[in-house]
Design an enzyme around this catalytic site. Structure first.
Site, short mmCIF file in Angstrom:
data_model
loop_
_atom_site.label_atom_id
_atom_site.label_comp_id
_atom_site.label_asym_id
_atom_site.label_seq_id
_atom_site.Cartn_x
_atom_site.Cartn_y
_atom_site.Cartn_z
CG ASP A 43 22.28 -81.02 -31.84
OD1 ASP A 43 22.86 -80.00 -31.42
OD2 ASP A 43 21.36 -81.60 -31.22
CD GLU A 119 22.40 -49.73 -18.92
OE1 GLU A 119 23.03 -50.48 -18.16
OE2 GLU A 119 22.91 -49.08 -19.83
CE LYS A 121 23.88 -52.57 -8.50
NZ LYS A 121 24.42 -53.88 -8.32
CG ASP A 123 21.86 -60.09 -7.50
OD1 ASP A 123 23.04 -59.79 -7.28
OD2 ASP A 123 21.08 -60.51 -6.63
CE1 TYR A 232 31.74 -47.70 -19.63
CE2 TYR A 232 32.68 -49.14 -17.96
CZ TYR A 232 32.67 -47.94 -18.64
OH TYR A 232 33.59 -46.98 -18.30
CE LYS A 318 22.35 -52.94 -3.33
NZ LYS A 318 23.16 -54.15 -3.47
CB CYS A 413 12.95 -89.92 12.96
SG CYS A 413 12.87 -89.90 11.16
CB CYS A 416 12.14 -94.29 10.88
SG CYS A 416 13.45 -93.49 11.80
CB CYS A 431 16.77 -89.53 11.98
SG CYS A 431 16.33 -91.28 11.95
CB CYS A 437 15.53 -93.37 8.49
SG CYS A 437 14.55 -91.89 8.43
S1 IVH Z 1 27.77 -50.23 -15.26
C1 IVH Z 1 31.64 -47.88 -14.45
N1 IVH Z 1 25.46 -51.36 -15.60
O1 IVH Z 1 26.84 -53.55 -10.57
C2 IVH Z 1 30.31 -48.52 -14.37
N2 IVH Z 1 26.85 -52.19 -13.86
O2 IVH Z 1 28.09 -51.99 -8.13
C3 IVH Z 1 30.32 -49.93 -14.71
N3 IVH Z 1 25.90 -54.10 -12.65
O3 IVH Z 1 30.30 -53.94 -10.85
C4 IVH Z 1 29.15 -50.69 -14.31
N4 IVH Z 1 24.05 -54.22 -13.79
O4 IVH Z 1 28.76 -55.77 -11.75
C5 IVH Z 1 26.59 -51.34 -14.87
N5 IVH Z 1 23.38 -52.28 -16.05
C6 IVH Z 1 24.51 -52.27 -15.34
C7 IVH Z 1 24.74 -53.20 -14.30
C8 IVH Z 1 25.93 -53.10 -13.57
C9 IVH Z 1 24.75 -54.77 -12.81
C10 IVH Z 1 26.88 -54.44 -11.62
C11 IVH Z 1 28.31 -54.48 -12.06
C12 IVH Z 1 29.03 -53.50 -11.22
C13 IVH Z 1 28.12 -53.38 -10.05
C14 IVH Z 1 28.26 -52.01 -9.47
#
Ligand code: IVH
Length: 679
Positions: A43, A119, A121, A123, A232, A318, A413, A416, A431, A437
């Site tokens: 900081d 890798e 995936k 969310d 990527y 998935k 409720c 109350c 309520c 309340c």
């Molecule tokens: S590679 C051309 N790697 O999943 C390939 N995507 O349904 C580019 N996502 O739009 C994507 N983890 O938002 C890649 N380890 C990962 C990922 C990943 C999540 C998402 C990404 C993509 C969607 C595909």
């Protein structure tokens, strides 16, 4: 300093040095998870840099680490075209389909025993970052894959995103793609704060992350604690010929690349990776909903190419949501700020997705009836990539003592005792004992002091609760009669917690209460916490009626004639202003100087001078209503697109010709939501 050339040179050097040190410190802390500087050291250096940048604006740099705290305001998000389209991934829940995918790729390439990178995936929300000469120049969301929103200033506030790269062996320009995620702990903290402020919590991390990147105030984004994982790397000058070499390079340049990727050969190892993460994913600090499989050799990517939607060299598996069963113990009912009663199921604790789960919402009476929930039922509870468990099924225990007993929604409720009521077209019971309340009172005060309302956040946390329970505050008005003397002290909250308010704290509270008298009428109206009156409706009402007296005297019909106000809202406003206690409260608040009249100087003709082409159909308003709103706010409607058009407001089914034309003239195409936000 007297402006001597050599002094100036020294200053510039000092600024560069500070920037390098702070960039590295961000990397050590947020990417390597291995802080070297203490928070105080960090900081202090950051403040020193900010001071120098203020004094010597000639050395400004839009990628300075000081940008990370935010500050830039986004008026609208420019649509920009991706240099390389942003494809998505094919995906499946079936392991057999993964085997088929691998076999198909091997066959097409004429190879066996191919090497894959597994890798996680993420969310979250896909993002593409463009770097030129080692500096982040643009961050764009996926959008429709061809073009997305320019969210650069918000992404710059994400601590783990490097603004300047480390090392010197990066290509002159390249894109790197990844996912912006809302880590579990930051999300929890953020939602807790929203609840304290009387705001609706976000239902899941993905939506919250995506909403955050579209916020106007980048300072707020900076405070949310988003994170960004990259997976990527693309660019004509990227030399590395395998995906893993690229990931490792990206790591060296300062990007956050998760450490859990794995290089595997053959189906068995792929399955091992899937099985491992199917269970382990719940111990990660962010949400994952599957795994991604990519061929390691880049030359194979080029050989296989892509379909219109997704590459043939990568796919996703998935995870199914995890389920567990447990026995229903009881149903309890919670009362919220506006009196809405929410049923919650308590069940025997079960271990699900890395935590013990023992309760889940039943939403409302209708939801409970659809589930047909009976005493002693066995519940099937599910937890997907996100952290909030939900009940998906229930099974009756036919041998239940005394026969099956359906759980009936309560009539009174639970706090109350007032008889619950329900509006015709609404799903929830509430309520009506608005003023007496307890949870409604506390919720209402938390809402009143929240940032978007009266902004008296110095009273956040335990303080408001204490003031109410000690009866130092009994209504909004009594907040305005508080003195520092009333506040200072050490108070026992419960057997474990003490609350201490010192002189300085008390002074700050009284100052911000005093300051809140300047809050404009529309926010005061919002702060009152009238059912169904959110920020936007409060603004509409304030503008239409211009003062509280006009609003109080409006009939239900008059209220309904206002744009955007339906029967339920009109009735709620009418009822609120026909309650003696509410009227008395408003008189008292007037007497302490709160604003109950619109500040005419403050009415902004927000859309002054802007021309709009409205096209397509909309979900919240009719096209005519939208056009009227444009005019009411000083804008102009035009029928065809020309280079002078400022915005194209696109609903569903907008004509393709119009779209093409707007794109060719680079006129921003905005949605109904964007438009409402503009107002
Ligand atoms: S590679 C051309 N790697 O999943 C390939 N995507 O349904 C580019 N996502 O739009 C994507 N983890 O938002 C890649 N380890 C990962 C990922 C990943 C999540 C998402 C990404 C993509 C969607 C595909």
């Amino acid at each position: 300093m007297n402006g001597d050339i050599s002094d100036i040179k020294l200053i510039e050097e000092k600024i560069t040095q500070l920037r390098n040190r702070l960039n590295r410190a961000n990397y050590e802390y947020y990417v390597l998870d291995n802080p070297v500087l203490s928070d105080i050291e960090f900081d202090t250096l950051l403040r020193e840099l900010a001071d120098l940048e203020r004094m010597y604006p000639q050395f400004a740099d839009e990628n300075s680490p000081t940008v990370k705290v935010g500050g830039e305001i986004n008026k609208d998000f420019k649509q920009v075209e991706h240099r390389y389209p942003m494809l998505s991934l094919s995906n499946t829940y079936s392991k057999q389909e993964i085997i088929d995918f691998v076999n198909r790729a091997e066959q097409a390439l004429g190879i066996r025993n191919s090497q894959w990178v597994c890798e996680l995936k993420y969310d979250g929300l896909a993002i593409s970052l463009l770097y030129e000469n080692g500096k982040l120049v643009r961050a764009v969301t996926r959008g429709n894959g061809v073009q997305g929103d320019d969210v650069t200033s918000n992404v710059k506030t994400i601590k783990s995103v490097p603004l300047s790269l480390l090392g010197d062996d990066f290509p002159k320009d390249f894109e790197i793609r990844g996912e912006v995620v809302f880590p579990h702990d930051a999300f929890e903290k953020f939602n807790k704060k929203r609840i304290e402020n009387g705001e609706e919590p976000f239902a899941n991390e993905r939506n919250a992350a995506s909403g955050s990147l579209k916020m106007q105030d980048s300072k707020q984004v900076a405070q949310r604690g988003l994170d960004c994982y990259l997976y990527y790397l693309i660019g004509d000058d990227v030399k590395e010929q395998t995906h893993t070499q690229r990931l490792e390079k990206a790591k060296h340049w300062g990007f956050k690349v998760e450490k859990y990727y794995s290089v595997v050969n053959g189906i068995d190892e792929i399955m091992e990776f899937i099985d491992y993460w199917e269970k382990e994913r719940f111990n990660l600090p962010f949400a994952t909903d599957g795994i991604v499989l990519k061929l390691n050799e880049i030359k194979y990517w080029n050989q296989l190419g892509s379909t219109a939607k997704s590459p043939r060299w990568a796919t996703a598996f998935k995870f199914k949501a995890q389920q567990a069963q447990s026995r229903l113990l009881s149903v309890e009912y919670q009362v919220g700020r506006t009196g809405i009663v929410t049923p919650v199921a308590n069940f025997e604790p079960v271990w699900l997705g890395g935590t013990w789960v023992k309760r889940a919402t039943l939403n409302n009476e209708q939801w409970m009836q659809n589930l047909d929930i009976c005493q002693g039922d066995t519940l099937v509870i599910e937890k997907g990539g996100e952290i909030i468990p939900k009940i998906v099924e229930c099974h009756h225990d036919e041998t239940f003592e005394g026969g099956l007993k359906r759980v009936e929604f309560i009539h009174d409720c639970p706090i109350c005792g007032a008889e619950l009521v329900k509006e015709e077209d609404q799903s929830g019971w509430y309520c009506p004992n608005y003023n007496h309340c307890q949870p409604q009172i506390l919720g209402r005060f938390q809402h009143f002091i929240s940032k978007k309302a009266m902004n008296i956040e110095t009273l956040g946390g335990e303080k408001m609760r204490y003031l109410l329970s000690s009866k130092k505050v009994i209504d909004f008005y009594s907040l305005y009669t508080l003195t520092e003397f009333d506040l200072v002290g050490v108070y026992q909250i419960d057997s474990e917690h003490k609350l201490s308010i010192q002189d300085k704290g008390a002074y700050n509270i009284i100052t911000s209460i005093e300051k809140s008298k300047q809050v404009p009428f529309e926010r005061v109206l919002y702060a009152l916490g009238i059912r169904y009156i959110g920020e936007v409706t409060a603004k509409t009402l304030a503008k239409h009626f211009t003062n509280i007296d006009n609003l109080m005297n409006a009939s239900i019909e008059e209220l309904q004639n206002v744009n955007d106000i339906g029967v339920t809202t009109a009735k709620s406003v009418f009822d609120y202003f026909h309650n003696e206690e509410n009227l008395l409260q408003i008189e008292k608040l007037k007497s302490v100087g709160l604003k109950f009249e619109i500040d005419t100087q403050n009415i902004k003709n927000t859309l002054q001078g802007k021309s709009f082409v409205v096209s397509g159909t909309f979900s919240r308003f009719s096209r005519d209503e939208i056009k009227k709103m444009i005019e009411d706010n000083g804008g102009k409607n035009v029928s065809s697109i020309s280079s002078k058009t400022n915005y194209v407001l696109a609903g569903e089914k907008m004509g393709p010709e119009k779209k093409k034309k707007a794109e060719s003239l680079s006129i921003p195409i905005i949605s109904e939501e964007d438009f409402i936000a503009m107002l």
